[in-house]
Design a protein around this motif. Structure first.
Motif, PDB file in Angstrom:
ATOM      1  N   GLY A 141      -5.027  17.401 -10.893  1.00  0.00           N
ATOM      2  CA  GLY A 141      -5.101  16.435  -9.795  1.00  0.00           C
ATOM      3  C   GLY A 141      -3.982  15.411  -9.870  1.00  0.00           C
ATOM      4  O   GLY A 141      -3.545  14.873  -8.853  1.00  0.00           O
ATOM      5  N   GLU A 142      -3.500  15.166 -11.083  1.00  0.00           N
ATOM      6  CA  GLU A 142      -2.408  14.199 -11.252  1.00  0.00           C
ATOM      7  C   GLU A 142      -1.191  14.610 -10.427  1.00  0.00           C
ATOM      8  O   GLU A 142      -0.430  13.755  -9.991  1.00  0.00           O
ATOM      9  N   TRP A 143      -1.036  15.914 -10.210  1.00  0.00           N
ATOM     10  CA  TRP A 143       0.136  16.356  -9.444  1.00  0.00           C
ATOM     11  C   TRP A 143       0.025  15.920  -7.987  1.00  0.00           C
ATOM     12  O   TRP A 143       1.036  15.755  -7.312  1.00  0.00           O
ATOM     13  N   LEU A 144      -1.211  15.786  -7.493  1.00  0.00           N
ATOM     14  CA  LEU A 144      -1.364  15.324  -6.108  1.00  0.00           C
ATOM     15  C   LEU A 144      -0.967  13.856  -5.978  1.00  0.00           C
ATOM     16  O   LEU A 144      -0.514  13.412  -4.930  1.00  0.00           O
ATOM     17  N   LEU A 145      -1.154  13.109  -7.071  1.00  0.00           N
ATOM     18  CA  LEU A 145      -0.793  11.692  -7.021  1.00  0.00           C
ATOM     19  C   LEU A 145       0.709  11.521  -6.775  1.00  0.00           C
ATOM     20  O   LEU A 145       1.152  10.508  -6.254  1.00  0.00           O
ATOM     21  N   ASP A 146       1.474  12.552  -7.161  1.00  0.00           N
ATOM     22  CA  ASP A 146       2.925  12.472  -6.953  1.00  0.00           C
ATOM     23  C   ASP A 146       3.302  12.424  -5.479  1.00  0.00           C
ATOM     24  O   ASP A 146       4.430  12.076  -5.137  1.00  0.00           O
ATOM     25  N   LEU A 147       2.358  12.801  -4.624  1.00  0.00           N
ATOM     26  CA  LEU A 147       2.650  12.734  -3.190  1.00  0.00           C
ATOM     27  C   LEU A 147       3.086  11.322  -2.791  1.00  0.00           C
ATOM     28  O   LEU A 147       3.935  11.140  -1.926  1.00  0.00           O
ATOM     29  N   GLY A 148       2.488  10.344  -3.465  1.00  0.00           N
ATOM     30  CA  GLY A 148       2.818   8.944  -3.180  1.00  0.00           C
ATOM     31  C   GLY A 148       4.290   8.615  -3.427  1.00  0.00           C
ATOM     32  O   GLY A 148       4.787   7.597  -2.953  1.00  0.00           O
ATOM     33  N   LEU A 149       4.979   9.477  -4.175  1.00  0.00           N
ATOM     34  CA  LEU A 149       6.394   9.196  -4.457  1.00  0.00           C
ATOM     35  C   LEU A 149       7.298   9.669  -3.321  1.00  0.00           C
ATOM     36  O   LEU A 149       8.419   9.197  -3.179  1.00  0.00           O
ATOM     37  N   MET A 150       6.802  10.625  -2.527  1.00  0.00           N
ATOM     38  CA  MET A 150       7.705  11.321  -1.600  1.00  0.00           C
ATOM     39  C   MET A 150       8.388  10.405  -0.595  1.00  0.00           C
ATOM     40  O   MET A 150       9.540  10.597  -0.265  1.00  0.00           O
ATOM     41  N   GLU A 151       7.647   9.427  -0.095  1.00  0.00           N
ATOM     42  CA  GLU A 151       8.255   8.563   0.916  1.00  0.00           C
ATOM     43  C   GLU A 151       8.724   7.245   0.287  1.00  0.00           C
ATOM     44  O   GLU A 151       8.952   6.266   0.985  1.00  0.00           O
ATOM     45  N   LYS A 152       8.827   7.228  -1.047  1.00  0.00           N
ATOM     46  CA  LYS A 152       9.138   5.970  -1.728  1.00  0.00           C
ATOM     47  C   LYS A 152      10.497   6.054  -2.419  1.00  0.00           C
ATOM     48  O   LYS A 152      10.788   7.053  -3.081  1.00  0.00           O
ATOM     49  N   SER A 153      11.319   5.008  -2.282  1.00  0.00           N
ATOM     50  CA  SER A 153      12.618   4.999  -2.953  1.00  0.00           C
ATOM     51  C   SER A 153      12.423   4.670  -4.426  1.00  0.00           C
ATOM     52  O   SER A 153      11.370   4.155  -4.825  1.00  0.00           O
ATOM     53  N   TYR A 154      13.460   4.937  -5.206  1.00  0.00           N
ATOM     54  CA  TYR A 154      13.382   4.613  -6.632  1.00  0.00           C
ATOM     55  C   TYR A 154      13.177   3.110  -6.820  1.00  0.00           C
ATOM     56  O   TYR A 154      12.374   2.687  -7.657  1.00  0.00           O
ATOM     57  N   GLU A 155      13.857   2.343  -6.002  1.00  0.00           N
ATOM     58  CA  GLU A 155      13.739   0.887  -6.141  1.00  0.00           C
ATOM     59  C   GLU A 155      12.301   0.429  -5.864  1.00  0.00           C
ATOM     60  O   GLU A 155      11.712  -0.329  -6.635  1.00  0.00           O
ATOM     61  N   ALA A 156      11.704   0.926  -4.786  1.00  0.00           N
ATOM     62  CA  ALA A 156      10.340   0.522  -4.423  1.00  0.00           C
ATOM     63  C   ALA A 156       9.353   0.993  -5.489  1.00  0.00           C
ATOM     64  O   ALA A 156       8.455   0.257  -5.909  1.00  0.00           O
ATOM     65  N   TRP A 157       9.537   2.234  -5.949  1.00  0.00           N
ATOM     66  CA  TRP A 157       8.638   2.790  -6.964  1.00  0.00           C
ATOM     67  C   TRP A 157       8.724   1.961  -8.246  1.00  0.00           C
ATOM     68  O   TRP A 157       7.702   1.567  -8.814  1.00  0.00           O
ATOM     69  N   SER A 158       9.965   1.689  -8.690  1.00  0.00           N
ATOM     70  CA  SER A 158      10.149   0.900  -9.917  1.00  0.00           C
ATOM     71  C   SER A 158       9.434  -0.439  -9.797  1.00  0.00           C
ATOM     72  O   SER A 158       8.698  -0.851 -10.692  1.00  0.00           O
ATOM     73  N   GLY A 159       9.652  -1.113  -8.670  1.00  0.00           N
ATOM     74  CA  GLY A 159       9.048  -2.434  -8.466  1.00  0.00           C
ATOM     75  C   GLY A 159       7.530  -2.363  -8.581  1.00  0.00           C
ATOM     76  O   GLY A 159       6.900  -3.151  -9.283  1.00  0.00           O
ATOM     77  N   GLU A 160       6.942  -1.350  -7.911  1.00  0.00           N
ATOM     78  CA  GLU A 160       5.471  -1.220  -7.926  1.00  0.00           C
ATOM     79  C   GLU A 160       4.947  -0.929  -9.325  1.00  0.00           C
ATOM     80  O   GLU A 160       3.972  -1.528  -9.776  1.00  0.00           O
ATOM     81  N   VAL A 161       5.595   0.013 -10.003  1.00  0.00           N
ATOM     82  CA  VAL A 161       5.095   0.414 -11.323  1.00  0.00           C
ATOM     83  C   VAL A 161       5.207  -0.763 -12.291  1.00  0.00           C
ATOM     84  O   VAL A 161       4.256  -1.086 -13.013  1.00  0.00           O
ATOM     85  N   LEU A 162       6.355  -1.442 -12.282  1.00  0.00           N
ATOM     86  CA  LEU A 162       6.530  -2.544 -13.236  1.00  0.00           C
ATOM     87  C   LEU A 162       5.511  -3.649 -12.965  1.00  0.00           C
ATOM     88  O   LEU A 162       4.953  -4.225 -13.893  1.00  0.00           O
TER      89      LEU A 162
END
Ligand code: GDP
Length: 470
Positions: A141-162
Motif C-alpha cells: 500500500g505504501e506504493w500508492l502513497l507515492d501517487l501524492g508525489l506525482m503532481e508535486k515538485s521537489y521543492e514542494a515535497w521537500s518543504g512538506e516532508v521537512l
C-alpha cells in the motif's frame, strides 16, 4: 510529453485487448490486494487461494454453495516479468507440521488461479463449463502513497516532508544533516548517499514507531533498485541559489527520475489494470498502538484512497482513460483476535476510517464494502468469569512462548467516533481503557479432505470480489 502519449496509447491498446479477450474468450478478473506493511496481505492471498483450491470452507461463495465450481487450479500467470506470488512456500509455512507466519509482501507479485464453472440458470448444464481466470496482484500500500508525489515538485515535497519531520524524535539526526547542507554546493555522490542513507534510516525508524506516512514507498522496500540513483535522494531545504551542478539540482533530478521511472511504471503496468481491489487494514494493531497511530493510519488511508479516484487526478486520468476499479473491499484483518460479538464494532471502525474518502462521490460508482475478516484463524472463542461477569474472549497459542493463552482485546465501542474523535484531536492515550493485541502462532491444522485453512469471512470477501462474475 512523448512518454505520456506512449503511456496512453499503450493503455488504449491494452484496454481494447482486455475487452476483446473478455468478450470472446475466457474472462479474466484482476484482483488487487493491498494494505500497509503487516496488514496481512501475504496471509490473505495464501489462505484465499488455498480455500479456492479446497472449497470446503467457502459456503459463502454462491457459486460454491450452488455446486457450480467444477475445478480450481493454478496456472502460469500472464505477466512474464512480474514475480510470482510464492504461494506454495507461504502455504507450507502456514500449514506445515510446525506452522509459522510467512515472509511479508515486499514488492509486487502475481498469481493466476483458474476456475471451471457451470454457468448459471436452467441452460447451465447444457451450454458446457466455462473458465474464469483470477489474477491476484499483491502490492504494498505504501506504493500508492507515492501517487501524492506525482503532481508535486521537489521543492514542494521537500518543504512538506521537512515540516512534518520537525518534532519527531526519529528524525533528529536526519534533520541535523539536511540542515547542515546549503544545497547550492557542488554535487558529490558520497554526500548524496549519506543523506539518502540517513533519510532511509529515519523512514525505517518512523515506520517501526508506528507512523504510516513513510514515503517515498520504495525507500523502505527497494527490491532490485537498492543503491541506484533513483533511490539516492532526500528532501533538502530550498537552496538560495542552486546552479546546474549543485547538490540541490541533482537531488531534484533524481526525485523526478523516481516519479518517472519508479512510480509511473507501477501505476501504468499494474495498478491501472486492476478490476477489483481489496484494501486490508490492521485497525486492531493501530488501536492498540494508541490514538496517534490510529489518526496517522486514517490519514494514510485517505491518501491511499486518492488512488481510487482517477477522475480527480490528472496523472491517473491519463492512465485509466475512463476505466475504473469496479469494486473495493475494505477489510479489517486479524479479526480472530476478537470474539465474534465484537466484529461489528471493528467493521464500524474500518467504515469510519475510510468514510471521509468514500463519501465523496468520487469513487466514480465503484461498489464499496467493509467487513472484518481473519484470513487464517489462529484462535478459538472462549468464555470466562471475570469480576462476576462473563467475558467473551479468544484463546490461542502465543507466538513468543508457545503457551496457550486466553485473550481479551478490550471493549471496542459500537460508536467508532469514540475512538476516531480523540485520535483526531491529538489525544495521547485512550481515556476509557487500553486495547491489547497479542501475537498468536498459526495453529497446527488437521484439515479434512476438501477443506482449506480455517478463516473468518474469507468466503464472503471472495463473494463480494468475484461472486458476480462466476
Ligand atoms: P503483509 O506485510 O501485508 O504481507 O502482512 P502479512 O500477511 O505478512 O501479515 C503480517 C502478520 O500479521 C503475520 O505475520 C501475522 O502475525 C499477522 N496476521 C496476518 N493475518 C492474520 C490472521 O488472519 N490472523 C492472525 N491472528 N494474525 C494474522
Amino acid at each position: 510529453m512523448i512518454g505520456e502519449l506512449a503511456d496512453s496509447i499503450a493503455r488504449q491498446v491494452d484496454t481494447l485487448a482486455g475487452t476483446v479477450s473478455q468478450a470472446f474468450m475466457e474472462p479474466v478478473i484482476r484482483v488487487g490486494v493491498t494494505g500497509l506493511a503487516r496488514a496481512g496481505k501475504t496471509v490473505f492471498i495464501t489462505s484465499l487461494v488455498a480455500n479456492l483450491l479446497n472449497l470446503g470452507r467457502m459456503g459463502g461463495l454462491a457459486a460454491q454453495a450452488q455446486g457450480r465450481i467444477e475445478a480450481a487450479y493454478l496456472q502460469p500467470q500472464p505477466d512474464d516479468t512480474v514475480a510470482r506470488f510464492q504461494f506454495e512456500a507461504h502455504l507450507g509455512a502456514l500449514t506445515g507440521a510446525r506452522p509459522h507466519w510467512p515472509t511479508s509482501t515486499r514488492a509486487v507479485s502475481e498469481l493466476r488461479l483458474s476456475l471451471r464453472i457451470t454457468p448459471r440458470g436452467l441452460l447451465g448444464g447444457l451450454s458446457g463449463a466455462r473458465i474464469v481466470h483470477i489474477d491476484i496482484v499483491d502490492y504494498p500500500g505504501e506504493w500508492l502513497l507515492d501517487l501524492g508525489l506525482m503532481e508535486k515538485s521537489y521543492e514542494a515535497w521537500s518543504g512538506e516532508v521537512l515540516a512534518r519531520l520537525e518534532g519527531r524524535d526519529e528524525a533528529v539526526d536526519f534533520l541535523k544533516e539536511a540542515g547542515a547542507v546549503a544545497g547550492g554546493e557542488a554535487f558529490e555522490e558520497p554526500l548524496a548517499e549519506a543523506l539518502a542513507t540517513s533519510f532511509t534510516g529515519y523512514l525505517t525508524a518512523a515506520r517501526d514507531a508506528g507512523y504510516y506516512d513513510c514515503t517515498p514507498g520504495r525507500f523502505l522496500l527497494p527490491g532490485a533498485l537498492e543503491g541506484s540513483p533513483v533511490l539516492t535522494f532526500a528532501p533538502l531545504p530550498k537552496a538560495e541559489s542552486a546552479g546546474r551542478k549543485s547538490l540541490w539540482r541533482e537531488m531534484e533530478r533524481r526525485y523526478e527520475a523516481y516519479k518517472a521511472k519508479v512510480v509511473t511504471p507501477f501505476f501504468r503496468d499494474h495498478f491501472s489494470k486492476i478490476d477489483r481491489q481489496v484494501v486490508l487494514i490492521d485497525a486492531l494493531g493501530a488501536i492498540h498502538k494508541g490514538p496517534e497511530a490510529l489518526e496517522d493510519m486514517r490519514r494514510a488511508m485517505s491518501d491511499i484512497l486518492e488512488a481510487f479516484k482517477p477522475g480527480q487526478n490528472a496523472f491517473l486520468k491519463r492512465l485509466f482513460l475512463g476505466r475504473r476499479v469496479e469494486k473495493i473491499l475494505f477489510a479489517a484483518t486479524k479479526a480472530d483476535h476478537l470474539h465474534h460479538e465484537q466484529h461489528a464494532a471493528l467493521t464500524g471502525i474500518v467504515e469510519a476510517l475510510v468514510r471521509g474518502a468514500a463519501d465523496r462521490a468520487s469513487f466514480a460508482g465503484a461498489e464499496v464494502c467493509a467487513m472484518s475478516i481473519a484470513a487464517l484463524r489462529a484462535t478459538e472463542e472462549a468464555e470466562m468469569r471475570h469480576d462476576g461477569e462473563r467475558l467473551k474472549l479468544v484463546r490461542g497459542q502465543l507466538l513468543e512462548s508457545g503457551k496457550q493463552a486466553a485473550f481479551y482485546a478490550g471493549d471496542l465501542p459500537s460508536d467508532p467516533a469514540k475512538l476516531l474523535q480523540p485520535a483526531r484531536e491529538g489525544a495521547q492515550r485512550w481515556l476509557d481503557q487500553d486495547y491489547q493485541i497479542m501475537s498468536f502462532a498459526p495453529a497446527v491444522l488437521n484439515l479434512a479432505r476438501g477443506d482449506g485453512p480455517p478463516h473468518i469471512r474469507l468466503d464472503r470477501a471472495a463473494e463480494f470480489l468475484i461472486g458476480d462474475r462466476l
